[in-house]
Design a protein around this motif. Structure first.
Motif, PDB file in Angstrom:
ATOM      1  N   MET A   1       0.837  -1.207   0.000  1.00  9.47           N
ATOM      2  CA  MET A   1       0.000   0.000   0.000  1.00  9.47           C
ATOM      3  C   MET A   1       0.868   1.252   0.000  1.00  9.47           C
ATOM      4  O   MET A   1       0.532   2.247  -0.641  1.00  9.47           O
ATOM      5  CB  MET A   1      -0.902   0.016   1.233  1.00  9.47           C
ATOM      6  CG  MET A   1      -1.989  -1.017   1.183  1.00  9.47           C
ATOM      7  SD  MET A   1      -3.512  -0.349   0.469  1.00  9.47           S
ATOM      8  CE  MET A   1      -4.362   0.095   1.965  1.00  9.47           C
ATOM      9  N   GLU A   2       1.964   1.195   0.726  1.00  9.55           N
ATOM     10  CA  GLU A   2       2.846   2.370   0.748  1.00  9.55           C
ATOM     11  C   GLU A   2       3.487   2.600  -0.618  1.00  9.55           C
ATOM     12  O   GLU A   2       3.659   3.742  -1.043  1.00  9.55           O
ATOM     13  CB  GLU A   2       3.914   2.208   1.830  1.00  9.55           C
ATOM     14  CG  GLU A   2       3.341   2.431   3.214  1.00  9.55           C
ATOM     15  CD  GLU A   2       4.356   2.160   4.311  1.00  9.55           C
ATOM     16  OE1 GLU A   2       5.083   3.098   4.673  1.00  9.55           O
ATOM     17  OE2 GLU A   2       4.427   1.015   4.787  1.00  9.55           O
TER      18      GLU A   2
ATOM     19  N   LEU B   1      -3.638   6.134   5.496  1.00  6.52           N
ATOM     20  CA  LEU B   1      -2.684   5.051   5.262  1.00  6.52           C
ATOM     21  C   LEU B   1      -1.814   4.839   6.500  1.00  6.52           C
ATOM     22  O   LEU B   1      -1.572   3.699   6.916  1.00  6.52           O
ATOM     23  CB  LEU B   1      -1.822   5.407   4.046  1.00  6.52           C
ATOM     24  CG  LEU B   1      -0.780   4.398   3.635  1.00  6.52           C
ATOM     25  CD1 LEU B   1      -1.445   3.123   3.158  1.00  6.52           C
ATOM     26  CD2 LEU B   1       0.098   4.958   2.523  1.00  6.52           C
TER      27      LEU B   1
ATOM     28  N   SER C   1      -7.577   1.713  -0.736  1.00  3.27           N
ATOM     29  CA  SER C   1      -6.965   1.439  -2.047  1.00  3.27           C
ATOM     30  C   SER C   1      -7.796   2.070  -3.158  1.00  3.27           C
ATOM     31  O   SER C   1      -7.261   2.659  -4.104  1.00  3.27           O
ATOM     32  CB  SER C   1      -6.909  -0.060  -2.331  1.00  3.27           C
ATOM     33  OG  SER C   1      -6.175  -0.707  -1.360  1.00  3.27           O
TER      34      SER C   1
ATOM     35  N   SER D   1      -9.183  -1.163   4.400  1.00  3.40           N
ATOM     36  CA  SER D   1      -8.075  -1.123   3.437  1.00  3.40           C
ATOM     37  C   SER D   1      -8.557  -1.213   2.002  1.00  3.40           C
ATOM     38  O   SER D   1      -7.960  -0.592   1.121  1.00  3.40           O
ATOM     39  CB  SER D   1      -6.969  -2.146   3.735  1.00  3.40           C
ATOM     40  OG  SER D   1      -7.460  -3.239   4.392  1.00  3.40           O
TER      41      SER D   1
ATOM     42  N   PHE E   1       0.958   4.245  -2.683  1.00  4.25           N
ATOM     43  CA  PHE E   1       0.840   5.656  -2.325  1.00  4.25           C
ATOM     44  C   PHE E   1       1.983   6.453  -2.945  1.00  4.25           C
ATOM     45  O   PHE E   1       1.777   7.552  -3.464  1.00  4.25           O
ATOM     46  CB  PHE E   1       0.827   5.855  -0.800  1.00  4.25           C
ATOM     47  CG  PHE E   1       0.645   7.298  -0.407  1.00  4.25           C
ATOM     48  CD1 PHE E   1      -0.614   7.876  -0.415  1.00  4.25           C
ATOM     49  CD2 PHE E   1       1.733   8.098  -0.089  1.00  4.25           C
ATOM     50  CE1 PHE E   1      -0.782   9.216  -0.091  1.00  4.25           C
ATOM     51  CE2 PHE E   1       1.575   9.433   0.227  1.00  4.25           C
ATOM     52  CZ  PHE E   1       0.309   9.995   0.232  1.00  4.25           C
TER      53      PHE E   1
ATOM     54  N   LYS F   1      -1.528   1.507   8.687  1.00  4.28           N
ATOM     55  CA  LYS F   1      -0.218   0.881   8.874  1.00  4.28           C
ATOM     56  C   LYS F   1       0.024   0.606  10.365  1.00  4.28           C
ATOM     57  O   LYS F   1       0.433  -0.493  10.747  1.00  4.28           O
ATOM     58  CB  LYS F   1       0.866   1.805   8.312  1.00  4.28           C
ATOM     59  CG  LYS F   1       2.271   1.332   8.565  1.00  4.28           C
ATOM     60  CD  LYS F   1       3.277   2.344   8.032  1.00  4.28           C
ATOM     61  CE  LYS F   1       4.623   2.155   8.707  1.00  4.28           C
ATOM     62  NZ  LYS F   1       5.609   3.141   8.250  1.00  4.28           N
TER      63      LYS F   1
END
Lengths: 400, 361
Positions: free
Chosen positions: A255-256, A293, A328, A324, A259, A297
């Motif tokens: 996910m990071e 995010l 996204s 999540s 981003f 996390k």
């Protein structure tokens, strides 16, 4: 609050990074997430199992590495592979769902026969759960299996069978006791996809690709002993593995990374010569997502700590799928808005950005919001199991 | 690797909650709300006796020497109980300013009396996050002029810690000539905010004062306000769930309707990750300097947005009763509303986050 792993784990991390430095050239380029792994991918998987970086906690006699479960060790492996941009071990439904099920409830013979080749990527599985008439209400499934001598005879239809066109085997929920209450009339069968009477049709989705299939069964005959658990216990067999933590140890920085790709879009796309990130409204949305995010996390790190200590994190765990998937989806939405007209390009158009991945993602992630327990089902779970709220009253006579 | 609270931190939470459960009933909040600009001495001395007023003050100066994560847990509990007491300014930001910028003599003079609860120190730093109504203090020749708005823990303060527009920090006594005070009545009657107008007032400079120190105060304040909203929102969700489990319409408890329980699920799903975000932001103030500023922004802005959603949604779950004064739910609603705007609303805070990342010049 101590975010250091400590010397013992750091020594292990060093082992993993040394391994990666030594062997990374052998890693296959781009490992398909599901489907049939390439020869290189199977060889890589074999190497990972030998070193304990895949199938780590599966007993040796079934083809695993045989280590004691330690979620922090698993996390470090995932982190190091992710940081090195090297594909981790195979992740498919056979490994994530069938293997834990067999380990818990399979016969000795089933374990010996299926676990090792599944781990090695030699046997590919698909999952036969959902049906056209049984989505959120999965336990109402109607595909039936009738015992005829030493064989089950299966008739019905499954949907969302994602790797069915490539799979060797299927683990499948079928109704074997039609007179029992719906949860008690289901059995869990495993059988070959080459059995006569099985037809697989690709299911094209809104993305334009066929990420799924429909699978039809007409008088499919399966040996009687290819059942996992007892007859009528299939619902509980299928749910037995749900209590194990899953999805936590995918790529922890996926996910990071996404981003960061969004930031790249915001910093490179321009309108009237102005970068998207210089537009105060778009920038505000970007930072909003960055905060969400970060929250997810750290929620993930909290869950990891709870798992390592055997504590129940309660609501913090139940919300993960809902939050999540939504996050996204919002990230893809912002990337598209930052690109404006350029964001609508698709397929192989001139000016296409990032191979059309943001539009594909925006559509596919909507599928993820719906699949695997819809957002509405997730909210039922959060409110009922997390907050202790009452269930919807049952209708006087519930259909199957 | 342990992302969570220590045993000591859980005990701290327990003891604060026990005290507040016992001493801050809804009736007590109601009574306090009648006199917003008076310190509720029973509650104040109670939290001072627990050591909370001096919790971040070093032990050498009579405090407990705890960190920001501990402070955030206490602030969360205060928000949960809408505790009508000074804290964010008087117990966290004022001692922090002295610890970071005070001379040894100033620290010795003030930190022990602040830590014991004997002196209540108000904090005037709101203009560091943006100026309205021409506010802002200017220092010239050792004297201060101008006005400071939304001074935290303003009521009955024995001491004001004032930041000027160039990052200087000063101690101002309310008795000094040229100081005039005016209460500001906000929607939240559980905490006191006011205005300090200075007209050539004598002040004592904190020698270590700087923009960097003021930024640190702002960051700490933002994390505390986020923690307060976290606790306040948690309480509102619990209230909504309980009410939905009791209230019957159409022959069923309303909590069995998906339309109602999905609202509750959405509140929990959005607030629960804020807990980890606030924990980390507070931990970063203690131990991860490179993350501290950005995470303070994220904690403040995100928790404010989630808080607003929770405040309105929990009220809505209560139906007409939520709208009345009878249940007192509005005290929580209003506290969240104030936390959102103080030290910068979400959009302003995200602008700071953008600056920190080089996205705005």
């Amino acid at each position: 609050m101590d975010l250091a792993y400590g010397p013992k784990y750091e020594a292990f991390r060093k082992e993993v990074s040394d391994f990666l430095a030594k062997y990374r050239d052998k890693a296959p380029k781009g490992l398909g997430a599901a489907g049939r792994p390439s020869k290189e991918a199977c060889a890589w998987q074999q190497l990972l199992i030998e070193h304990g970086y895949a199938a780590r906690t599966i007993p040796k006699e079934y083809g695993g590495y045989g280590a004691e479960p330690d979620i922090l060790v698993s996390r470090i492996i995932a982190e190091e592979f992710s940081a090195a941009r090297v594909p981790a071990g195979l992740q498919n439904q056979g490994i994530s769902m069938l293997v834990p099920t067999l380990l818990e409830l399979g016969t000795e013979e089933q374990k010996r026969k299926w676990i090792a080749p599944t781990l090695r990527g030699e046997v590919v599985w698909c999952q036969g759960y959902s049906e056209p008439g049984s989505g959120s209400d999965l336990a109402s499934l109607q595909t039936k299996a009738v015992l005829d001598g030493d064989e089950w005879v299966i008739n019905g239809q499954k949907i969302w069978t994602s790797t069915a066109h490539e799979a060797d085997m299927i683990f499948c929920l079928v109704r074997t006791e039609p007179d029992k209450p719906k949860h008690e009339g289901i059995s869990y069968l495993i059988f070959s996809m080459t059995t006569p009477g099985i037809e697989v049709r690709p299911l094209k989705t809104m993305t334009g690709h066929a990420e799924f299939n429909e699978t039809f069964f007409t008088d499919v005959r399966v040996p009687k002993d290819q059942i996992v658990g007892q007859r009528g216990q299939g619902w509980f067999v299928a749910n037995a593995t749900l209590k194990h933590e899953r999805g936590m140890l995918g790529d922890p920085s996926a996910m990071e990374d996404r981003f960061q790709a969004l930031v790249d879009v915001m910093e490179s796309e321009t309108l009237d010569g102005q970068r998207a990130v210089d537009n105060p409204i778009l920038r505000d949305r970007l930072i909003r997502l960055q905060a969400e995010l970060a929250a997810m996390k750290f929620n993930g790190l909290r869950l990891l700590t709870c798992a390592s200590k055997g504590e129940d994190p309660g609501v913090a765990r139940l919300i993960v799928k809902l939050q999540s998937c939504e996050l996204s989806h919002q990230m893809s939405a912002l990337a598209i808005d930052a690109m404006g007209e350029m964001g609508i390009l698709y397929d192989d158009s001139p000016y296409l950005r990032s191979h059309g991945s943001w539009q594909w993602g925006y559509m596919f992630q909507l599928g993820l919001i719906i699949g695997g327990g819809t957002a509405q089902i997730q909210k039922n779970i959060i409110s009922e199991r997390g907050l202790g709220m009452p269930r919807e009253p049952k209708l006087a006579k519930a259909g199957n | 690797m342990e992302f969570g609270l220590s045993e000591e931190q859980r005990l701290l939470q327990d003891s604060v909650n026990r005290f507040l459960d016992k001493n801050v009933s809804l009736d007590r909040v109601r009574q306090a709300a009648e006199s917003t600009h008076a310190i509720q001495r029973d509650i104040w001395s109670g939290i001072a006796e627990l050591g909370l007023v001096g919790m971040i003050v070093p032990q050498d100066y009579g405090g407990m020497g705890l960190g920001f994560l501990d402070a955030a847990l206490v602030q969360e509990a205060l928000g949960y109980h809408v505790a009508p007491t000074p804290f964010t300014g008087a117990a966290i930001l004022a001692p922090l300013a002295l610890m970071l910028a005070g001379s040894e003599k100033q620290k010795e003079r003030w930190l022990p009396t602040i830590a014991s609860g004997e002196a209540v120190a108000a904090v005037a730093i709101n203009e560091a996050t943006g100026v309205r109504e021409g506010a802002g203090i200017v220092s010239s020749g050792g004297k201060l002029s101008g006005k400071a708005l939304f001074v935290m823990d303003w009521a009955e303060a024995d001491l004001f810690i004032v930041s000027d527009m160039s990052g200087g920090l000063h101690l101002v006594s309310p008795e000094t000539e040229g100081v005039s005070l005016q209460a500001l009545n906000t929607i939240d009657r559980t905490r006191s905010f006011g205005e300090v107008v200075l007209n050539g007032a004598e002040a004592e400079k904190l020698p270590g004062g700087s923009r960097v120190v003021v930024e640190r105060l702002v960051d700490a304040g933002r994390v505390m306000l986020a923690a307060d909203t976290l606790g306040t929102g948690q309480h509102m969700i619990e209230k909504a769930v309980t009410y939905a489990g009791d209230r019957k319409q159409f022959g069923r408890v309303i909590g069995s309707f998906q339309a109602v329980k999905h609202l509750c699920a959405e509140m929990a799903a959005s607030l629960e990750p804020c807990r980890s975000l606030v924990w980390y932001a507070a931990h970063a103030l203690d131990a991860v300097p490179e993350d501290a500023r950005l995470m303070a922004c994220h904690a403040k802005s995100h928790t404010s947005d989630v808080g607003r959603f929770v405040a309105r949604t929990a009220t809505e779950v209560h139906g007409g009763m939520g709208f009345t004064d009878l249940l007192g739910l509005h005290y929580w609603f209003k506290r969240i509303g104030v936390n959102r705007q103080i030290l910068g609303g979400p959009e302003q805070v995200r602008l700071d986050a953008a600056r920190l990342q080089g996205w705005v010049a």
